[in-house]
Write an enzyme that holds these catalytic residues in place. Structure first.
Site, PDB file in Angstrom:
ATOM      1  N   ALA A 177      31.168  64.148  19.667  1.00  0.00           N
ATOM      2  CA  ALA A 177      31.389  65.563  19.374  1.00  0.00           C
ATOM      3  C   ALA A 177      32.839  65.918  19.100  1.00  0.00           C
ATOM      4  O   ALA A 177      33.185  67.095  19.047  1.00  0.00           O
ATOM      5  CB  ALA A 177      30.862  66.415  20.531  1.00  0.00           C
ATOM      6  N   SER A 178      33.693  64.929  18.892  1.00  0.00           N
ATOM      7  CA  SER A 178      35.104  65.230  18.671  1.00  0.00           C
ATOM      8  C   SER A 178      35.402  65.657  17.235  1.00  0.00           C
ATOM      9  O   SER A 178      36.518  66.073  16.928  1.00  0.00           O
ATOM     10  CB  SER A 178      35.973  64.023  19.041  1.00  0.00           C
ATOM     11  OG  SER A 178      35.594  62.879  18.296  1.00  0.00           O
ATOM     12  N   ARG A 179      34.409  65.571  16.350  1.00  0.00           N
ATOM     13  CA  ARG A 179      34.609  65.992  14.961  1.00  0.00           C
ATOM     14  C   ARG A 179      33.250  66.090  14.270  1.00  0.00           C
ATOM     15  O   ARG A 179      32.209  65.773  14.839  1.00  0.00           O
ATOM     16  CB  ARG A 179      35.508  65.010  14.213  1.00  0.00           C
ATOM     17  CG  ARG A 179      34.970  63.586  14.139  1.00  0.00           C
ATOM     18  CD  ARG A 179      35.929  62.655  13.408  1.00  0.00           C
ATOM     19  NE  ARG A 179      37.194  62.537  14.113  1.00  0.00           N
ATOM     20  CZ  ARG A 179      37.448  61.570  15.010  1.00  0.00           C
ATOM     21  NH1 ARG A 179      36.530  60.650  15.302  1.00  0.00           N
ATOM     22  NH2 ARG A 179      38.609  61.507  15.612  1.00  0.00           N
ATOM     23  N   GLY A 180      33.275  66.560  13.039  1.00  0.00           N
ATOM     24  CA  GLY A 180      32.093  66.532  12.178  1.00  0.00           C
ATOM     25  C   GLY A 180      30.902  67.306  12.682  1.00  0.00           C
ATOM     26  O   GLY A 180      31.017  68.423  13.205  1.00  0.00           O
ATOM     27  N   ILE A 181      29.725  66.718  12.542  1.00  0.00           N
ATOM     28  CA  ILE A 181      28.481  67.387  12.904  1.00  0.00           C
ATOM     29  C   ILE A 181      28.425  67.661  14.403  1.00  0.00           C
ATOM     30  O   ILE A 181      27.985  68.735  14.835  1.00  0.00           O
ATOM     31  CB  ILE A 181      27.274  66.552  12.441  1.00  0.00           C
ATOM     32  CG1 ILE A 181      27.186  66.562  10.908  1.00  0.00           C
ATOM     33  CG2 ILE A 181      25.976  67.074  13.049  1.00  0.00           C
ATOM     34  CD1 ILE A 181      26.152  65.616  10.338  1.00  0.00           C
ATOM     35  N   ASP A 235      32.674  55.819  25.720  1.00  0.00           N
ATOM     36  CA  ASP A 235      32.189  54.885  24.710  1.00  0.00           C
ATOM     37  C   ASP A 235      30.727  54.604  25.043  1.00  0.00           C
ATOM     38  O   ASP A 235      30.431  53.984  26.074  1.00  0.00           O
ATOM     39  CB  ASP A 235      33.017  53.602  24.755  1.00  0.00           C
ATOM     40  CG  ASP A 235      32.633  52.606  23.663  1.00  0.00           C
ATOM     41  OD1 ASP A 235      31.529  52.728  23.100  1.00  0.00           O
ATOM     42  OD2 ASP A 235      33.442  51.700  23.392  1.00  0.00           O
ATOM     43  N   TYR A 260      23.309  48.554   8.204  1.00  0.00           N
ATOM     44  CA  TYR A 260      23.378  49.983   8.541  1.00  0.00           C
ATOM     45  C   TYR A 260      21.987  50.593   8.653  1.00  0.00           C
ATOM     46  O   TYR A 260      21.698  51.349   9.585  1.00  0.00           O
ATOM     47  CB  TYR A 260      24.200  50.754   7.500  1.00  0.00           C
ATOM     48  CG  TYR A 260      24.170  52.244   7.748  1.00  0.00           C
ATOM     49  CD1 TYR A 260      24.747  52.792   8.898  1.00  0.00           C
ATOM     50  CD2 TYR A 260      23.542  53.109   6.858  1.00  0.00           C
ATOM     51  CE1 TYR A 260      24.706  54.158   9.144  1.00  0.00           C
ATOM     52  CE2 TYR A 260      23.499  54.480   7.086  1.00  0.00           C
ATOM     53  CZ  TYR A 260      24.081  54.999   8.237  1.00  0.00           C
ATOM     54  OH  TYR A 260      24.033  56.357   8.481  1.00  0.00           O
ATOM     55  N   LYS A 315      20.562  52.504  11.853  1.00  0.00           N
ATOM     56  CA  LYS A 315      20.211  53.928  11.780  1.00  0.00           C
ATOM     57  C   LYS A 315      18.728  54.131  12.027  1.00  0.00           C
ATOM     58  O   LYS A 315      18.331  55.043  12.760  1.00  0.00           O
ATOM     59  CB  LYS A 315      20.620  54.502  10.419  1.00  0.00           C
ATOM     60  CG  LYS A 315      20.769  56.010  10.435  1.00  0.00           C
ATOM     61  CD  LYS A 315      21.931  56.433  11.316  1.00  0.00           C
ATOM     62  CE  LYS A 315      21.885  57.919  11.620  1.00  0.00           C
ATOM     63  NZ  LYS A 315      23.002  58.344  12.477  1.00  0.00           N
TER      64      LYS A 315
END
Length: 274
Positions: free
Chosen positions: A14-18, A70, A164, A168
């Site tokens: 949650a430190s950036r972006g969505i 982490d 990936y 995902k």
């Protein structure tokens, strides 16, 4: 209209972006928001830290707890959950947003990248749900929302970047499996995925993407909010698409979410054209 006021959200990455956008949307309701991410100090390539987002959450009207975590490390995750409960007395919502990406084929994917993606994406999602579950089951309206696409085994999504896609889709299959396992519990376990590519700072690390043809993270945050305010147990094991959720909620104009209104939007991975 229902809100997230007083609810405690544990948001990974949650430190950036969505993740940041979801945190700020919850904060405007007066929620308690745990910003769980690795970014403890500023990075010149990727703006935002757990502390800067915590300040934004408080300014927006929420309570914040910044935890350096982490999600590959079990002890760190379990300690973060304990800190959450100690600070706020409960844990109502888990948002599995943290994810690692490397869009390359088998020849160009170092095993350290393969391991990172699978440890963060699939294993991290599983671990966070497992660690949060005892507290979630105590909550009156518990939810798990994972940023993952609808499951697919179509080769067109696997051929270009098997590692990936595996990582995902691992998040998707964890969501599907745990939702089925806990279907008799009063808890909603769902996934959310954007229709279009979302303009985040992390995209700057991926060449060839025109940010003007993307939407902002706010569309995902608003869709997440619409899902999380619903009563637990009324829907579980679902794979939602952001603009479908908002359309169902009555939104008819999505132009405000465009980085550059009028541009043709880039579809996100794992979704066929509507």
């Amino acid at each position: 209209m229902k809100t997230l006021k007083g609810k405690t959200l544990f948001i990974t990455g949650a430190s950036r972006g969505i993740g940041r956008a979801i945190a700020l949307r919850a904060a405007r309701d007066g929620a308690n928001v745990v910003i769980a991410a690795k970014s403890n100090v500023p990075n010149p390539k990727l703006p935002g830290t757990i502390h800067s987002v915590a300040e934004e959450v408080r300014a927006a009207g929420g309570q914040a707890l910044a935890i350096q975590c982490d999600i590959r490390e079990e002890e760190q995750v379990r300690a973060a959950v304990a800190q959450t409960v100690e600070a706020f007395g409960s844990l109502d919502i888990l948002v599995n947003n943290a994810s690692a990406i490397w869009l390359a084929g088998i020849r160009d994917t170092p095993m350290k990248r393969y391991d990172l993606m699978n440890e963060v994406n699939a294993r991290g999602t599983f671990l966070c749900i497992q660690a949060c579950l005892p507290e979630l089951l105590k909550a009156s309206n518990s939810q798990v929302l994972t940023l993952a696409p609808p499951p697919s085994i179509d080769p067109k999504w696997w051929g270009p970047h098997t590692a990936y896609t595996l990582a995902k889709m691992g998040m998707s299959f964890v969501t599907m499996g745990v939702a089925a396992e806990l279907r008799r519990e009063k808890i909603s376990i769902n996934a959310l995925w954007p229709r279009t590519i979302i303009a985040t700072d992390a995209l700057n690390m991926i060449p060839g993407i025109d940010l003007d043809r993307c939407r902002t993270p706010d569309i995902v945050a608003d869709a997440a909010h619409a899902i999380l305010v619903k009563d637990a147990g009324t829907q579980t094991g679902q794979f939602f698409i952001d603009d479908d959720v908002l359309a169902e909620a009555g939104v008819t104009d999505f132009s405000s979410y465009a980085v550059a209104p009028g541009q043709t939007l880039l579809p996100d991975l794992f979704l066929d054209p509507a």
